[in-house]
Design an enzyme around this catalytic site. Structure first.
Site, PDB file in Angstrom:
ATOM      1  N   ASP A  66     -39.746 146.635  10.457  1.00 19.02           N
ATOM      2  CA  ASP A  66     -38.859 146.214   9.508  1.00 19.02           C
ATOM      3  C   ASP A  66     -38.226 144.613  10.178  1.00 19.02           C
ATOM      4  O   ASP A  66     -39.074 144.436  11.912  1.00 19.02           O
ATOM      5  CB  ASP A  66     -37.923 146.647   9.077  1.00 19.02           C
ATOM      6  CG  ASP A  66     -37.325 146.240   7.765  1.00 19.02           C
ATOM      7  OD1 ASP A  66     -36.387 145.429   7.453  1.00 19.02           O
ATOM      8  OD2 ASP A  66     -37.155 146.968   6.609  1.00 19.02           O
ATOM      9  N   HIS A 281     -30.753 144.062   7.006  1.00 22.52           N
ATOM     10  CA  HIS A 281     -31.701 144.717   6.135  1.00 22.52           C
ATOM     11  C   HIS A 281     -31.999 145.782   6.561  1.00 22.52           C
ATOM     12  O   HIS A 281     -32.552 147.325   5.616  1.00 22.52           O
ATOM     13  CB  HIS A 281     -33.560 143.973   5.881  1.00 22.52           C
ATOM     14  CG  HIS A 281     -34.333 143.933   4.626  1.00 22.52           C
ATOM     15  ND1 HIS A 281     -35.490 145.173   4.593  1.00 22.52           N
ATOM     16  CD2 HIS A 281     -34.352 143.943   3.614  1.00 22.52           C
ATOM     17  CE1 HIS A 281     -36.246 145.069   3.722  1.00 22.52           C
ATOM     18  NE2 HIS A 281     -35.416 144.313   3.050  1.00 22.52           N
ATOM     19  N   SER A 450     -37.001 147.540  -1.557  1.00 24.57           N
ATOM     20  CA  SER A 450     -36.632 147.308   0.173  1.00 24.57           C
ATOM     21  C   SER A 450     -36.042 148.791  -0.042  1.00 24.57           C
ATOM     22  O   SER A 450     -35.797 149.598   1.352  1.00 24.57           O
ATOM     23  CB  SER A 450     -36.433 146.530   0.708  1.00 24.57           C
ATOM     24  OG  SER A 450     -37.178 145.489   1.776  1.00 24.57           O
TER      25      SER A 450
END
Length: 536
Positions: A66, A281, A450
């Site tokens: 990621d 994220h 996600s």
């Protein structure tokens, strides 16, 4: 990298509405049970209570490939993977794996002088490449040999110009909305006005009335401060980054890394900073998978006995295929049994190198879990890389693609943004208003496939830890076979724009399984599984 931001304030009178979840359920709805809790979670808590209590498990490593993981977060630091063969801070490659001081993982988009934050889209890089190649080419003089690639270049260039125009228009519109909102807030005289404050406000113009209308609706869902941060500040930032970095032909940060980005054989580059400049994220993803279930802080991850390996390969822009391939191989070679990949893109520079890495993972019994993407598109017919389309059955049997679902078992069950595909998406999982870890020992709700992908990665880690003899392909089959089938239609907008028509289709047509993953069902199936067959 998919930027999983859903901006509810649009530049027209339309407002995107996400399903509302009661405050008491927000922090954990993805782990709750449809029958007992009235939200379409995956029944994780029910599984712990009824199936796993007192059972022993084996620790499993799950790689988060990621944009970075905050390895010091209060809810993550205990469950971070620590390389047992490496001595921290000595500047040596103790385990001789080619990566110096890779204590919690590796960063393939960093170098001696720092790390890449913003990047271009793959589309931008391809147009830049072909602009140089076709600088003197026209429709009149293009050779027959180059005609197909020249036509592809023109399509990509047109796409880039369209996206850049939209980004600039949205930035201008949202900035205008922000200025109008700031003016109204100043007139109200409070920095954090309430719904009542906006209701009492007397508009002095059409712009004031529009602000009052939007805020009346938005403040039913949360505070003004949260709305302003999530929708206004983040929205302006998002479109600024698209225009100034992602779609900017003159922007190229790759010198920071110091590698040859066109050499897909090069593997030993990067640095050991698994957090990087923007770990929002990746940290959120990591928390969904395995946030500490023992510390009575924050949230509970899906899996209770996994370690998170941080492998940084996705910037704020599109990931490069070379970095993706190397991140997969690094995770596999350092012991990961599950890899979460919450990213994807519409174009690919070198998909072959990624496909080979996927095959390598499959050959080493590693399960890859990938987000389907957030463009509300049918990826059976539209490209989203990486994808299943040119891989063998063995590879596909060790790879799950995940769409996003909402909390309510109604026509809005498919998240409005989620991609889908009867042959390309395997399952759906919760991906709306998912509350998880973000940098600085904080927590935040985010939407996106996600967020759905790590729900499934966490489930895969959970199964592999309690049933370690099962192969990656068997774990995938169990997850797909044990979904809660959805036997009603769902609605979504077909196409883009305010006037796009709404269609109603059977939820079963949106994925291979036709259902939402379920931990309770999966663990019950795993306990009796004979493993004699595998699905594609």
């Amino acid at each position: 990298m998919n930027k999983h931001k859903i901006f509810k304030v649009l530049l027209t009178t339309a407002v995107i509405s996400m399903p509302f979840i009661a405050d008491a359920q927000k922090a954990n709805w993805q782990n709750l049970d449809l029958k007992t809790d009235s939200v379409f979670g995956i029944s994780t808590e029910k599984a712990y209570k009824e199936l796993l209590k007192g059972k022993k498990s084996t620790r499993v490593i799950v790689a988060v490939n990621d944009g970075g993981v905050d390895n010091q977060h209060e809810d993550l630091k205990r469950i971070m993977w620590v390389n047992p063969k490496e001595t921290a801070g000595n500047g040596k490659d103790d385990d001789k794996n080619g990566y110096i001081d890779d204590i919690n993982g590796w960063n393939f988009i960093g170098g001696p002088k720092g790390s890449v934050d913003h990047e271009t889209l793959e589309l931008t890089r391809l147009v830049r490449r072909d602009m140089a190649r076709f600088a003197n080419t026209t429709d009149a003089n293009v050779t027959e040999k180059d005609k197909k690639e020249y036509e592809a270049f023109k399509v990509m260039r047109s796409d880039l110009e369209k996206q850049l125009g939209e980004a600039n228009a949205n930035l201008a519109g949202l900035s205008g909305f922000k200025n109008a909102l700031d003016a109204v807030v100043k007139k109200i005289g409070k920095t954090n006005p309430t719904a009542e404050d906006f209701a009492k406000f007397k508009p002095e113009s059409n712009a004031d009335a529009r602000i009052q209308e939007v805020l009346a609706e938005e403040l039913k869902k949360g505070s003004f401060a949260d709305f302003y941060e999530d929708q206004i500040t983040e929205g302006v930032k998002y479109y600024s980054e698209k225009a100034n970095y992602n779609l900017n032909l003159d922007y190229n940060p790759r010198d920071i890394v110091g590698d040859d980005p066109n050499n897909d054989k090069e593997k030993f580059y990067g640095n050991n900073d698994v957090k990087g400049p923007d770990a929002m994220h990746g940290s959120h993803v990591a928390g969904i998978i395995a946030a500490d279930r023992t510390n009575k802080l924050g949230i509970n991850g899906v899996a209770d006995n996994v370690l998170i390996m941080g492998v940084r390969c996705t910037p704020n822009g599109d990931e490069r295929d070379k970095d993706v391939a190397n991140s997969i191989r690094y995770a596999v070679d350092n012991g990961a049994k599950v890899i979460n990949m919450s990213f994807g893109k519409a174009y690919s520079w070198d998909k072959a190198v990624v496909n080979e890495a996927m095959k390598y993972a499959a050959s080493k019994d590693v399960l890859i879990v990938q987000a389907a993407g957030n463009e509300n598109k049918d990826i059976d017919t539209e490209n989203n890389f990486p994808n299943h389309k040119d891989l063998d059955e063995k590879t596909i049997a060790s790879w799950i693609t995940v769409g996003a679902s909402g909390p309510k078992d109604d026509e809005n069950l498919k998240a409005s943004f989620s991609n889908f595909g009867k042959t390309q998406v395997d399952v759906f999982a919760p991906g709306v208003q998912i509350y998880s870890t973000v940098p600085g020992s904080k927590y935040k709700n985010l939407d996106g496939t996600s967020m759905a992908s790590p729900v499934v990665a966490g489930l895969a880690g959970l199964i592999r830890s309690y049933y370690p003899k099962l192969t990656a392909a068997q774990v995938k089959e169990i997850i797909v076979k044990s979904v809660v089938k959805v036997n009603h239609n769902v609605s979504y907008k077909k196409g883009e724009g305010e006037d796009a028509p709404k269609v109603s289709v059977p939820f079963a047509d949106l994925s291979i399984s036709g259902g939402i993953v379920n931990a309770y069902n999966a663990l019950k199936l795993a306990a009796t599984y004979d493993g004699k067959t595998t699905t594609k």
